[in-house]
Design a protein around this motif. Structure first.
Motif, PDB file in Angstrom:
ATOM      1  N   UNK A  40      77.662  10.759  15.615  1.00 21.69           N
ATOM      2  CA  UNK A  40      77.570  12.177  15.259  1.00 21.69           C
ATOM      3  C   UNK A  40      76.949  12.931  16.434  1.00 21.69           C
ATOM      4  N   UNK A  41      77.774  13.696  17.122  1.00 15.90           N
ATOM      5  CA  UNK A  41      77.307  14.395  18.308  1.00 15.90           C
ATOM      6  C   UNK A  41      76.472  15.619  17.934  1.00 15.90           C
ATOM      7  N   UNK A  42      75.767  16.130  18.912  1.00 18.27           N
ATOM      8  CA  UNK A  42      74.944  17.313  18.695  1.00 18.27           C
ATOM      9  C   UNK A  42      75.820  18.476  18.226  1.00 18.27           C
ATOM     10  N   UNK A  43      75.383  19.148  17.184  1.00 22.85           N
ATOM     11  CA  UNK A  43      76.099  20.297  16.653  1.00 22.85           C
ATOM     12  C   UNK A  43      77.084  19.966  15.555  1.00 22.85           C
ATOM     13  N   UNK A  44      77.409  18.680  15.377  1.00 27.68           N
ATOM     14  CA  UNK A  44      78.378  18.310  14.343  1.00 27.68           C
ATOM     15  C   UNK A  44      77.763  18.298  12.950  1.00 27.68           C
ATOM     16  N   UNK A  45      76.463  18.502  12.874  1.00 30.29           N
ATOM     17  CA  UNK A  45      75.817  18.597  11.565  1.00 30.29           C
ATOM     18  C   UNK A  45      76.367  19.770  10.749  1.00 30.29           C
ATOM     19  N   UNK A  46      76.771  20.838  11.436  1.00 30.32           N
ATOM     20  CA  UNK A  46      77.218  22.045  10.728  1.00 30.32           C
ATOM     21  C   UNK A  46      78.451  21.763   9.877  1.00 30.32           C
ATOM     22  N   UNK A  47      79.369  20.923  10.383  1.00 28.03           N
ATOM     23  CA  UNK A  47      80.561  20.584   9.598  1.00 28.03           C
ATOM     24  C   UNK A  47      80.183  19.788   8.355  1.00 28.03           C
ATOM     25  N   UNK A  48      79.206  18.900   8.497  1.00 29.02           N
ATOM     26  CA  UNK A  48      78.756  18.139   7.334  1.00 29.02           C
ATOM     27  C   UNK A  48      78.135  19.056   6.296  1.00 29.02           C
ATOM     28  N   UNK A  49      77.326  19.989   6.752  1.00 30.25           N
ATOM     29  CA  UNK A  49      76.689  20.922   5.819  1.00 30.25           C
ATOM     30  C   UNK A  49      77.722  21.755   5.076  1.00 30.25           C
ATOM     31  N   UNK A  50      78.774  22.138   5.768  1.00 26.43           N
ATOM     32  CA  UNK A  50      79.835  22.915   5.132  1.00 26.43           C
ATOM     33  C   UNK A  50      80.512  22.103   4.030  1.00 26.43           C
ATOM     34  N   UNK A  51      80.795  20.842   4.323  1.00 25.73           N
ATOM     35  CA  UNK A  51      81.410  19.979   3.307  1.00 25.73           C
ATOM     36  C   UNK A  51      80.490  19.781   2.118  1.00 25.73           C
ATOM     37  N   UNK A  52      79.217  19.582   2.400  1.00 21.09           N
ATOM     38  CA  UNK A  52      78.240  19.363   1.331  1.00 21.09           C
ATOM     39  C   UNK A  52      78.155  20.585   0.419  1.00 21.09           C
ATOM     40  N   UNK A  53      78.192  21.771   1.000  1.00 20.24           N
ATOM     41  CA  UNK A  53      78.054  23.002   0.209  1.00 20.24           C
ATOM     42  C   UNK A  53      79.312  23.344  -0.585  1.00 20.24           C
ATOM     43  N   UNK A  54      80.463  22.778  -0.183  1.00 19.56           N
ATOM     44  CA  UNK A  54      81.716  23.170  -0.827  1.00 19.56           C
ATOM     45  C   UNK A  54      82.298  22.103  -1.740  1.00 19.56           C
ATOM     46  N   UNK A  55      81.708  20.904  -1.774  1.00 18.29           N
ATOM     47  CA  UNK A  55      82.286  19.806  -2.542  1.00 18.29           C
ATOM     48  C   UNK A  55      81.171  19.082  -3.284  1.00 18.29           C
ATOM     49  N   UNK A  56      81.244  19.082  -4.614  1.00 20.05           N
ATOM     50  CA  UNK A  56      80.177  18.491  -5.423  1.00 20.05           C
ATOM     51  C   UNK A  56      80.010  16.996  -5.167  1.00 20.05           C
ATOM     52  N   UNK A  57      81.102  16.289  -4.898  1.00 19.69           N
ATOM     53  CA  UNK A  57      80.987  14.853  -4.639  1.00 19.69           C
ATOM     54  C   UNK A  57      80.095  14.602  -3.432  1.00 19.69           C
ATOM     55  N   UNK A  58      80.362  15.327  -2.338  1.00 14.95           N
ATOM     56  CA  UNK A  58      79.552  15.138  -1.137  1.00 14.95           C
ATOM     57  C   UNK A  58      78.147  15.698  -1.323  1.00 14.95           C
ATOM     58  N   UNK A  59      78.032  16.764  -2.102  1.00 16.98           N
ATOM     59  CA  UNK A  59      76.707  17.322  -2.389  1.00 16.98           C
ATOM     60  C   UNK A  59      75.850  16.325  -3.155  1.00 16.98           C
ATOM     61  N   UNK A  60      76.439  15.701  -4.167  1.00 16.73           N
ATOM     62  CA  UNK A  60      75.682  14.737  -4.977  1.00 16.73           C
ATOM     63  C   UNK A  60      75.281  13.515  -4.144  1.00 16.73           C
ATOM     64  N   UNK A  61      76.172  13.057  -3.269  1.00 13.69           N
ATOM     65  CA  UNK A  61      75.837  11.906  -2.440  1.00 13.69           C
ATOM     66  C   UNK A  61      74.747  12.269  -1.438  1.00 13.69           C
ATOM     67  N   UNK A  62      74.850  13.448  -0.845  1.00 14.03           N
ATOM     68  CA  UNK A  62      73.821  13.934   0.085  1.00 14.03           C
ATOM     69  C   UNK A  62      72.460  13.989  -0.612  1.00 14.03           C
ATOM     70  N   UNK A  63      72.425  14.510  -1.826  1.00 16.47           N
ATOM     71  CA  UNK A  63      71.165  14.590  -2.575  1.00 16.47           C
ATOM     72  C   UNK A  63      70.622  13.199  -2.874  1.00 16.47           C
ATOM     73  N   UNK A  64      71.511  12.261  -3.186  1.00 19.08           N
ATOM     74  CA  UNK A  64      71.061  10.899  -3.477  1.00 19.08           C
ATOM     75  C   UNK A  64      70.413  10.269  -2.245  1.00 19.08           C
TER      76      UNK A  64
END
Length: 639
Positions: A40-64
């Motif tokens: 995961x290169x520098x700055x690629x966190x933003x794409x992950x955050x976008x996925x987490x905020x828009x998809x409950x499956x990824x949000x729930x896994x992130x929270x876990x």
């Protein structure tokens, strides 16, 4: 014997010399990105955050993951506690803690995760060593240290970076440089090669700027060496070591490829050079039955688990249907997966996939040739009561193999009727002095109760073990839904006890399973035993029938050939003090006495109660089973 050993060592040395003399992929002009550069290169966190905020499956896994990290804040740092010859459990927990905490810090910028990860990094860096005699321990500890060092590089204290960098070099990379001592994993065709080369590559990439020549040497070595196990997936994707070690070796292989892609923008053609590697997602998915449990042949556990690598395969080959099984696991309870040390990798590999849109695979049968060929058959992907049967041919000589050639597992009506014990914990055996990993016919491995054909769902002739030499290929298959079947020729594996042994297994009319064996005795009298291991309650109901019951469901086991048999049961009580207990299990089957040179057929039907009296039609000989001949695999490594 001494000459053979010397000759084998000489061949290994010559091959090792040839392997590491090949052209380098990395040269002095090769550059790497700034930290962080692993996965995961520098700055690629933003794409992950976008996925987490828009998809409950990824949000729930992130929270876990974050909740698990919060729980790690107060636990004691790791200790160097070696169990037997292994430090592996500590190395694995180091990956889990450091990967989770580093992920949490990069996604939240909360310093509590940074500080806790730093504490673990300092702790493992101070260990006196990472146990080089068992190099898997070194590889996984190096992976852990490298992820933490790289992902947290810009915020770690100067002292911590110096200590961790020194540990990666002196406790990870340098012990790998004695290639004569480490040729066992550098030349291995199995998971050791994948895991060890991944760990050393992570260490080399994490500290690349501090010793560029050494790092290039280690990465170039890995690029050459790892082709050996990657060719084991040829030609169709079947992994010889089975479900459990697929989850180990393949996951680290994918971690390796993913790191290369991020650091260099390429995997140097590795994933496509092996004709089977990118097909192996189909193998893993079909290995799971409707119950969620796997076909656990060889050294594997009885339970399935979430496989992060499947998200890489689904993304790489652009096939979301590969995630049908993983979708179910992920959506049931994200918190149940937090003991998986590679769990954060799912967020990196699966973020561009809408898992809610995953559809079931189009095909209900998967066939894979190779060292341990398999045929995996089911009547439905969406019906939890579907009939599913998984069978294998193959060889006893594969890494982690059991004497299970011809064996199968079977489910119907939500129950696993035919099962496999799977593995026994290694330390429980090694602590009693068992030399567990020999592959010769007289190896001590074959004194372990769970590992021989006597307790697998296959044949035994005159009480003898299957032969370590020889192999059983698949010779014919058909995906016809009314007679889905596969046949394997096991004759080589019974050499010395039988002149011929061919087994066919079919799902008939989408209702029941048929197992047919066609056997010829040698020039001596033979007692042939047919066995099936079951966790169900058993009631013998006739000379050729017995009834299995479990969870309120019933299954009829009916022998239609030979006409005169006597059904039997055998105890699964362990015969030695080092064998694991096997409560709640029974071996069922029958024995047949064959005169010299006699030919016979054994036909057994497994008929679920839900099949409504199906299974009455006569059984045809295997020569009349219509299907496609399976092309012989010549073992060539590449396309």
């Amino acid at each position: 014997m001494r000459f053979n050993k010397v000759f084998s060592n000489l061949l290994a040395l010559l091959f090792c010399t040839h392997l590491f003399a090949q052209t380098d992929s990395l040269n002095t002009d090769t550059k790497v990105p700034a930290h962080p550069r692993l996965l995961l290169l520098k700055g690629e966190e933003s794409a992950l955050k976008k996925n987490i905020s828009s998809d409950k499956v990824w949000s729930d896994l992130h929270k876990a993951i974050l909740q698990e990290c919060d729980g790690l804040l107060t636990v004691k740092p790791l200790e160097r506690i070696q169990i037997g010859r292994r430090l592996l459990s500590v190395s694995r927990e180091a990956i889990r803690r450091i990967f989770f905490l580093s992920y949490a810090y990069r996604l939240t910028s909360d310093k509590k995760y940074l500080q806790r990860a730093e504490k673990e990094l300092v702790t493992i860096a101070a260990f006196r060593d990472w146990n080089p005699p068992h190099f898997l321990d070194v590889a996984e500890m190096t992976t852990a240290a490298s992820i933490g060092y790289d992902w947290l590089f810009n915020d770690l204290s100067k002292e911590t970076k110096a200590a961790v960098k020194e540990a990666i070099l002196t406790k990870g990379l340098e012990p790998s440089l004695d290639e004569e001592k480490n040729k066992n994993w550098l030349l291995a065709e199995h998971n050791w090669n994948q895991v060890c080369n991944t760990g050393m590559t992570y260490g080399a990439l994490a500290t690349f700027e501090d010793h560029e020549e050494l790092s290039r040497r280690i990465v170039n070595r890995a690029l050459r060496s790892i082709t050996i196990p990657m060719n084991e997936y040829n030609p169709d994707g079947a992994y010889p070591e089975g479900y459990g070690y697929w989850g180990y070796g393949t996951s680290f292989n994918v971690m390796f490829l993913s790191a290369l892609e991020k650091a260099f923008g390429t995997d140097f053609g590795l994933s496509t050079r092996s004709q089977g590697f990118l097909k192996t997602g189909g193998f893993l998915e079909n290995m799971t039955g409707p119950s969620g449990r796997p076909f656990n042949y060889s050294d594997a556990g009885q339970n399935g688990e979430l496989q992060p690598a499947m998200f890489w395969f689904a993304s790489r080959v652009k096939d979301p249907s590969l995630l049908w099984v993983e979708r179910r696991r992920l959506m049931e309870d994200p918190k149940s997966h937090v003991k998986n040390r590679l769990l954060p990798a799912i967020m990196l590999w699966g973020g561009n996939i809408n898992i809610n849109n995953a559809v079931p695979p189009a095909k209900t049968m998967w066939v894979g040739r190779g060292k341990n060929p398999v045929a995996l058959m089911r009547t439905s992907w969406t019906d939890s009561n579907a009939v599913w049967v998984a069978m294998k041919g193959g060889t006893v000589s594969a890494n982690h193999a059991h004497m299970d050639v011809g064996s199968f597992v079977m489910e119907a009506d939500g129950v696993r009727w035919a099962m496999d014990f799977g593995m026994q914990d290694y330390e429980s055996l090694e602590s009693k002095g068992i030399q567990l990993f020999g592959r010769t016919q007289d190896a001590q491995r074959w004194t372990v109760f769970r590992l021989t054909n006597l307790v697998h769902n296959t044949l035994t002739a005159n009480g003898q073990h299957q032969r370590v030499t020889g192999s059983a290929p698949l010779i014919r298959t058909s995906s016809d839904p009314l007679f889905m079947q596969a046949t394997t020729d096991m004759s080589e594996v019974y050499k010395g006890t039988l002149a011929k042994a061919v087994r066919g297994i079919a799902i008939v009319d989408k209702k029941y399973v048929l197992i047919r064996d066609e056997v010829q005795a040698r020039d001596t009298a033979t007692v042939l035993r047919w066995t099936m291991l079951t966790p169900a309650d058993v009631k013998i109901t006739g000379s050729n029938t017995l009834e299995l019951t479990k969870n309120g469901k019933r299954l009829l086991l009916q022998v239609t050939e030979p006409a005169n048999v006597t059904m039997k049961t055998w105890s699964t009580a362990p015969p030695h003090d080092y064998d694991a207990p096997n409560p709640g299990t029974t071996l069922v089957g029958f024995e047949v006495s064959l005169p010299p040179n006699a030919k016979t057929a054994l036909s057994v039907k497994l008929i679920p109660a839900s099949a409504n009296n199906s299974g009455q039609q006569a059984t045809q000989s295997l020569s009349n089973w219509k299907g496609e001949a399976v092309p012989a695999y010549n073992g060539k490594a590449t396309k």
